[in-house]
Write a protein that holds these residues in place. Structure first.
Motif, PDB file in Angstrom:
ATOM      1  N   TRP A  47       0.837  -1.200   0.000  1.00 11.02           N
ATOM      2  CA  TRP A  47       0.000   0.000   0.000  1.00 11.02           C
ATOM      3  C   TRP A  47       0.870   1.247   0.000  1.00 11.02           C
ATOM      4  CZ3 TRP A  47      -5.441  -0.712   0.196  1.00 11.02           C
ATOM      5  CH2 TRP A  47      -5.824  -2.047   0.379  1.00 11.02           C
ATOM      6  N   GLU A  69      -8.951  11.764  -4.171  1.00 12.14           N
ATOM      7  CA  GLU A  69      -7.505  11.808  -4.385  1.00 12.14           C
ATOM      8  C   GLU A  69      -7.217  12.577  -5.667  1.00 12.14           C
ATOM      9  OE1 GLU A  69      -5.270   8.157  -4.995  1.00 12.14           O
ATOM     10  OE2 GLU A  69      -3.373   9.252  -4.789  1.00 12.14           O
ATOM     11  N   GLY A 155      -1.787   3.398  -9.009  1.00 10.50           N
ATOM     12  CA  GLY A 155      -3.119   3.395  -8.395  1.00 10.50           C
ATOM     13  C   GLY A 155      -4.225   3.938  -9.283  1.00 10.50           C
ATOM     14  N   TRP A 156      -3.861   4.403 -10.470  1.00  9.67           N
ATOM     15  CA  TRP A 156      -4.850   5.021 -11.361  1.00  9.67           C
ATOM     16  C   TRP A 156      -5.143   4.128 -12.564  1.00  9.67           C
ATOM     17  CZ3 TRP A 156      -6.976   9.314  -9.416  1.00  9.67           C
ATOM     18  CH2 TRP A 156      -6.253  10.032  -8.457  1.00  9.67           C
ATOM     19  N   ILE A 214     -12.539   8.596  -3.480  1.00  9.21           N
ATOM     20  CA  ILE A 214     -12.096   7.377  -2.809  1.00  9.21           C
ATOM     21  C   ILE A 214     -12.993   7.007  -1.628  1.00  9.21           C
ATOM     22  CG2 ILE A 214      -9.682   7.504  -3.549  1.00  9.21           C
ATOM     23  CD1 ILE A 214      -9.079   8.794  -0.822  1.00  9.21           C
ATOM     24  N   TYR A 261      -5.821   8.005   4.105  1.00 12.59           N
ATOM     25  CA  TYR A 261      -6.119   6.818   3.305  1.00 12.59           C
ATOM     26  C   TYR A 261      -4.847   6.225   2.720  1.00 12.59           C
ATOM     27  CZ  TYR A 261     -10.845   8.829   3.276  1.00 12.59           C
ATOM     28  OH  TYR A 261     -12.060   9.344   3.629  1.00 12.59           O
ATOM     29  N   GLU A 262      -4.971   4.982   2.303  1.00 13.93           N
ATOM     30  CA  GLU A 262      -3.896   4.389   1.504  1.00 13.93           C
ATOM     31  C   GLU A 262      -4.509   3.599   0.354  1.00 13.93           C
ATOM     32  OE1 GLU A 262      -1.527   2.200   4.261  1.00 13.93           O
ATOM     33  OE2 GLU A 262      -3.135   0.829   4.815  1.00 13.93           O
ATOM     34  N   VAL A 263      -3.728   3.491  -0.703  1.00  8.64           N
ATOM     35  CA  VAL A 263      -4.163   2.868  -1.952  1.00  8.64           C
ATOM     36  C   VAL A 263      -3.290   1.645  -2.195  1.00  8.64           C
ATOM     37  CG1 VAL A 263      -4.417   3.228  -4.456  1.00  8.64           C
ATOM     38  CG2 VAL A 263      -4.688   5.154  -2.876  1.00  8.64           C
ATOM     39  N   VAL A 302      -8.813   0.928  -1.886  1.00  9.83           N
ATOM     40  CA  VAL A 302      -8.449   2.067  -1.041  1.00  9.83           C
ATOM     41  C   VAL A 302      -8.972   1.755   0.353  1.00  9.83           C
ATOM     42  CG1 VAL A 302      -8.820   4.519  -0.591  1.00  9.83           C
ATOM     43  CG2 VAL A 302      -8.626   3.712  -2.938  1.00  9.83           C
TER      44      VAL A 302
END
Lengths: 308, 308
Positions: A47, A69, A155-156, A214, A261-263, A302
């Protein structure tokens, strides 16, 4: 451990099934790890955190909160504008004034308003795509109906054109773009929208995508639809835009109030297994794994992060 | 006329660009006719009416109305069940009890209720796909991430597997499926759901799709999301399922009250131009036509029809 090694083997099989030459045929995988299991057993290193400079927090008058985000690697000038607009309180008095079913919810000042804060670029460049140079792209591994190749960058979800060496953010559910007038206008960043339906990928490369929601999608997606053209609320018919209480950059919020947050890292082995799992749902409910998945149905994980 | 001939030429170009051999590359078409223009200039013969036997009308207690076209060619036993259930008033006392964001809204009796009307098959066969024999398939002409080929049959978006000679209804926005428990149960047809987000195509061939919503989606998609697992409303938290006033087959309604619709014929030349237009948006807003479109972003046109 055996479990994970087995999943790795299956992943190779999936890649072979998606060769870009010849007629594509789904190669379903029985027994792929369920996506929720991949997430549950991921490591902390799978992450990446979302920096407070890249986190936009929108609070609505009805209590709804939407976390977004931002994507400065894809739309740096637009994102810089949005940070400045948030810092200056640009959206005070603004509202969510358009909700079009199976398309977008849009917010901002609508009729304009206020003095442009210092440093905001009135006419940003058309940040609709960018060179792939320097990007680490994780290919989706399945066909896409809009791009020669689909995949993920940091992440995208993205579309790419390897022939031109170009990549762009895809208009998936929750994608946030910059409203604009007719071309070649690109929008300053004051009017934003989020996708609330089937991914309108025809907007890709035609609009600056600046981020994605997110958390808090229902605060936009469950709103009454506007009955005017394009889903604009008709105030004279009693349809009421919901006022925006504030739109703040997390970096501007008191540390104790900042959400965090984390992705999932899309360059991780865990994410590769997650995609395979999304493409091959199993368990006790599914009879037939699909053997494929749409870019916009992968849903990069996420999650909330304990404050550092 | 020149206009139409020109569009026909472009359509051939599009087909060439989607050759199923080799690496697919979008072949954008500048100047394709806008989809709305294709519809506006279509002929009466480009449309087929929806028979009252295939039209289900759901009225909610809050005034919302949802019209659903049924698909007996794909799920004959389930559709026959639904017709019998509607005729018998099965859904009296039922409600919309589950709304999961970016997924489905679901309705029925939930905890069961009432005596099964005569003729209703308690355990229908798994009508998840059917032979392509006898079907006229209009290929989408662009890649699909779930099926070897995507296309349209008589107004319905479908995935197909030419190797097995099989076709199935795709879970696009608005698709209506039959809720079920774990496999091999297929559901009687009393619990139904409609897709309200990004097409969950992984459900294809795993659930009986029985139709699609053709009008009134916001009455489902704009509802508050349930906060329970899978979007079920938590009544003990004050989340209230909306009661269903009635679900009727149009054929059972007084003729004067029946709504009437028609669907663009997907085997028409107009529809081929419509798909090309959807894949190549132009006009004054778009800078770059995509050169491709997702099966679930075509949106087969439906319109109200003057009573015969």
């Amino acid at each position: 451990m055996r479990h994970i090694a087995f999943a790795g083997f299956l992943l190779l099989a999936a890649a072979a099934g998606t060769a870009q030459t010849g007629h594509w045929q789904p190669q379903p995988i029985a027994g792929a790890t369920e996506p929720s299991e991949v997430v549950a057993h991921s490591a902390a290193s799978d992450w990446r955190p979302i920096a407070p400079e890249n986190l936009l927090v929108m609070d609505l008058a009805d209590g709804g909160r939407i976390a977004i985000e931002l994507a400065p690697e894809f739309a740096p000038v637009h994102v810089a504008n949005i940070r400045r607009l948030a810092h200056a309180g640009w959206w005070q008095g603004a509202s969510v004034y358009r909700v079009q079913d199976n398309y977008v919810a849009q917010w901002g000042q609508n009729d304009g308003g206020g003095t442009r804060p210092e440093g905001v670029v009135e006419h940003p460049p058309a940040e609709y795509e960018r060179p792939t140079a320097g990007l680490s792209i994780h290919p989706l591994g399945y066909p896409d109906s809009y791009a020669a190749q689909a995949g993920f960058v940091d992440g995208w979800p993205v579309g790419t054109d390897p022939a031109r060496g170009s990549a762009w953010l895809a208009h998936c559910y929750g994608a946030v773009g910059v409203g604009r007038d007719l071309a070649p206008d690109t929008g300053m960043g004051g009017e934003l929208y989020a996708v609330i339906g089937q991914a309108p990928r025809h907007l890709d490369r035609n609009i600056a995508v600046v981020g994605r929601v997110i958390e808090g999608m229902p605060a936009l997606s469950a709103r009454p639809r506007g009955t005017g053209d394009l889903g604009f609320y008709q105030v004279d018919r009693g349809e009421t835009p919901v006022p925006i209480r504030s739109i703040r950059l997390a970096a501007d919020m008191p540390a104790a109030e900042r959400p965090s947050y984390e992705v999932m890292r899309t360059d991780s082995e865990a994410f590769a297994r997650y995609v395979t799992g999304r493409a091959n749902r199993g368990g006790t409910f599914f009879n037939v794994p699909a053997g494929g998945v749409d870019l916009c149905n992968v849903n990069v994980p996420v999650r909330r992060r304990a404050a550092p």
